[in-house]
Design a protein around this motif. Structure first.
Motif: not given
Length: 449
Positions: A277-278, A322-323, A328-332
């Protein structure tokens, strides 16, 4: 295109033809197939034997692919199986040629030791001037022989040997014996060393074609459809229930979903979804910088992300979608509702683990064209066409990136992006589609009459 050529990103892995013997064999095969010859003493060929240098010389880059169908080929060595296919008009052609060479490698090695093998990918049409003709393409059969007709002679000799063994008076047939001796001088002993290529047919239910601006044919799925890159209305009436174009984002999304052809990147196993994603976000920033006329020469990932932070309010919706997904994927953070009409939607998907995954990734690459890495890996024809229209700054950045990040480990990059682990156990909850509703109106809504 010189940046791409210099870095091996275009015309890479071609087979060099430089010896007089191979050039002479190529010319015999070229004359046999097209009636033309080359005056070049050295050139490069792809998996089909097509040479861009000879294409320039003849002023015809379809000299082995007349009308863009029934691609002809010239094999000088089995090493051609590692080469790319240039000017592809059908997505299946390279896999067919590679499969043919691999399945017949021992026989082809023996044949190409003495002569070139020339042949054709034969289907049921010779021209696709009308889109409806594409629906007549159901299978491809490979026809091949040496320029001297070794296989034809071997088959003929085999028939004569059977006759010699089976007929009671064949020992006294001087004509038959003389013919056998004459043909055997060309083929060798076919009883001890049979020379025969496997008969191979390839079904063509699902494919991409460059014709008519680019079309994706999906016939071998539960809910068939044709997807056009350009205006679907220009194709006329076609013998398929559903025809979409890239403006039908919702319907394409439903088509992919109902046929179980895609999966969300963030839920895929065995990949670093956050890193993917990044990188997609970085490519979107690069595209926005190009439109703003910013210079990206020598820009690092840190530079790109600093540029994003300083210009966040001017970045397109693809970036912001995407951000939120990355957050969501990294920080919940809360799950972002990215629906199919959102510009970021197709950037969040990859092909599911099905036999159609390469074709689906090809389609997704065109639906999410700012991801230049996926576009280059999955759809080189579209990548080269897009590259020609970019600014010099973006061309330089993308060429440097692909050379640095992809060329050094192609297999590893493909596995990291598109590889699939062993399948998981059945999910706890499965979405159920009411069959009666699908039968009445189809998965994409009622068909307009």
């Amino acid at each position: 295109m010189h940046r791409l050529i210099k870095r091996g990103l275009m015309f890479g892995n071609l087979i060099e033809v430089a010896s007089p013997v191979l050039v002479e064999r190529y010319n015999r095969a070229l004359k046999h197939l097209t009636g033309k010859t080359t005056g070049l003493s050295d050139f490069h060929i792809d998996v089909s034997g097509y040479s861009p240098e000879i294409g320039d010389e003849l002023g015809d880059h379809l000299y082995l692919n007349h009308n863009g169908v029934n691609r002809q080929f010239i094999l000088l060595t089995t090493e051609q199986k590692t080469a790319p296919l240039l000017n592809a008009k059908f997505s299946t052609s390279r896999d067919i040629l590679r499969g043919f060479i691999t399945e017949n490698e021992r026989q082809l090695f023996a044949l190409t030791a003495r002569d070139a093998v020339a042949g054709e990918l034969v289907n049921s049409v010779f021209s696709v001037t009308d889109p409806v003709r594409l629906f007549d393409i159901r299978k491809v059969v490979i026809e091949a022989d040496t320029t001297e007709g070794t296989l034809r002679d071997a088959d003929r000799l085999g028939q004569m040997v059977d006759r010699f063994k089976g007929e009671e008076d064949a020992w006294f047939d001087d004509v038959l014996i003389a013919d056998m001796i004459t043909v055997a001088k060309r083929t060798g002993d076919v009883t001890r060393n049979p020379v025969q290529l496997k008969h191979m047919e390839f079904q063509q239910d699902n494919f991409w074609t460059a014709h008519f601006g680019g079309l994706y044919m999906f016939r071998g799925v539960d809910h068939p459809a044709l997807i056009a890159r350009g205006d679907k209305n220009s194709l006329g009436e076609l013998p398929i229930t559903y025809t979409f174009d890239f403006g039908d984002r919702n319907k394409i999304a439903k088509f992919l979903d109902y046929n179980d052809l895609v999966e969300p990147i963030v839920k895929a196993r065995g990949i670093d979804a956050a890193a993917i994603l990044r990188q997609k976000m970085d490519f979107i920033v690069v595209d926005a910088a190009q439109e703003s006329g910013l210079d990206l020469s020598g820009a690092t990932r840190r530079d790109i992300r600093a540029l994003a932070r300083g210009n966040a309010d001017r970045l397109p919706e693809e970036y912001h979608g995407l951000r939120k997904l990355l957050d969501w994927a990294e920080n919940g953070a809360p799950w972002p509702k990215i629906k199919s009409d959102h510009p970021a939607y197709f950037y969040t998907l990859r092909a599911a683990d099905t036999p159609l995954r390469d074709l689906v990734n090809m389609l997704l690459a065109e639906l999410a064209p700012k991801d230049v890495r996926q576009l280059f890996i999955c759809h080189k024809e579209a990548f080269y066409a897009a590259y020609a229209g970019w600014s010099e700054t973006k061309k330089s950045y993308v060429a440097d990136f692909l050379d640095r990040e992809y060329q050094v480990d192609k297999a590893g990059a493909r596995a990291a992006l598109f590889g699939h682990d062993a399948p998981m156990d059945a999910p706890a909850a499965v979405r159920v589609v009411e069959p009666d509703l699908v039968q009445r109106v189809g998965p994409w809504g009622a068909v307009r009459r």
